[in-house]
Design a protein around this motif. Structure first.
Motif, short mmCIF file in Angstrom:
data_model
loop_
_atom_site.label_atom_id
_atom_site.label_comp_id
_atom_site.label_asym_id
_atom_site.label_seq_id
_atom_site.Cartn_x
_atom_site.Cartn_y
_atom_site.Cartn_z
N ILE A 85 31.00 43.54 37.44
CA ILE A 85 31.22 44.53 36.33
C ILE A 85 32.69 44.82 35.88
CG2 ILE A 85 30.55 46.93 35.42
CD1 ILE A 85 28.05 46.84 37.29
N GLU A 88 33.91 42.03 33.88
CA GLU A 88 33.25 41.60 32.54
C GLU A 88 33.89 42.93 31.84
OE1 GLU A 88 28.69 42.14 32.62
OE2 GLU A 88 28.87 41.03 34.48
N ASP A 91 37.11 41.78 30.70
CA ASP A 91 37.19 40.67 29.39
C ASP A 91 36.80 41.03 27.98
OD1 ASP A 91 37.86 38.52 31.38
OD2 ASP A 91 35.84 38.03 31.87
N ALA A 92 35.77 42.10 28.37
CA ALA A 92 35.44 42.80 26.89
C ALA A 92 36.54 43.55 26.25
CB ALA A 92 34.17 43.70 27.16
#
Length: 164
Positions: A85, A88, A91-92
């Motif tokens: 998580i 992620e 990256d987001a």
């Protein structure tokens, strides 16, 4: 799970996640409210199916280097750690900042004993084909002498150039 920008209403949950991480320096609850208000375009929050925050990454653009995102804190609920998580979220956030402002580099600081953060940022650099350099930004002696709280040095991680 969904990822979006934090709102002021998320501030107390971000504070809780930071406190419960047991590794982050926990700022005042007020600072998390301000962060969610003033820096929500350079921060992201992960939400569970009920909309409750279960992770976050906070950051800001460095005034001296507008294409550089400084990542302030990363936290994921203890029950969800080890599932990717944090990567992620990072990256987001990178995509969000790149789309809005442009992004050439990420910086953060990591204490030598924080192995999960070191792995997170090494992995991020590898995923994005970017160089990672490290140097001590704030030595232990720079921190106030607080009884029972010997602060380790903060090592600056610089990741870039990025092409996101």
């Amino acid at each position: 799970m969904s990822v979006d920008r934090p709102t002021v209403e998320d501030g107390s949950e971000l504070w809780r996640l930071a406190r419960d991480s047991e590794v982050l320096d926990v700022n005042s609850p007020y600072s998390y409210l301000l962060w969610c208000r003033d820096f929500n375009d350079t921060s992201v929050v992960a939400r569970d199916d009920s909309g409750r925050p279960v992770g976050f990454v906070t950051g800001y653009l460095r005034p001296e280097e507008p294409g550089t995102l400084f990542v302030w804190q990363v936290a994921v609920d203890g029950s969800l750690r080890g599932q990717g998580i944090a990567g992620e979220l990072l990256d987001a956030l990178s995509a969000q900042v790149a789309n809005t402002y442009g992004l050439s580099r990420i910086e953060t600081t990591v204490t030598p004993d924080n192995v999960p953060s070191e792995r997170l940022f090494r992995s991020y650099a590898a995923r994005h084909g970017a160089e990672l350099t490290r140097k001590v930004l704030f030595p232990a002696a720079a921190f106030p002498d607080v009884p029972g709280d010997g602060h380790e040095p903060e090592v600056l991680y610089r990741i870039g150039p990025l092409s996101i």
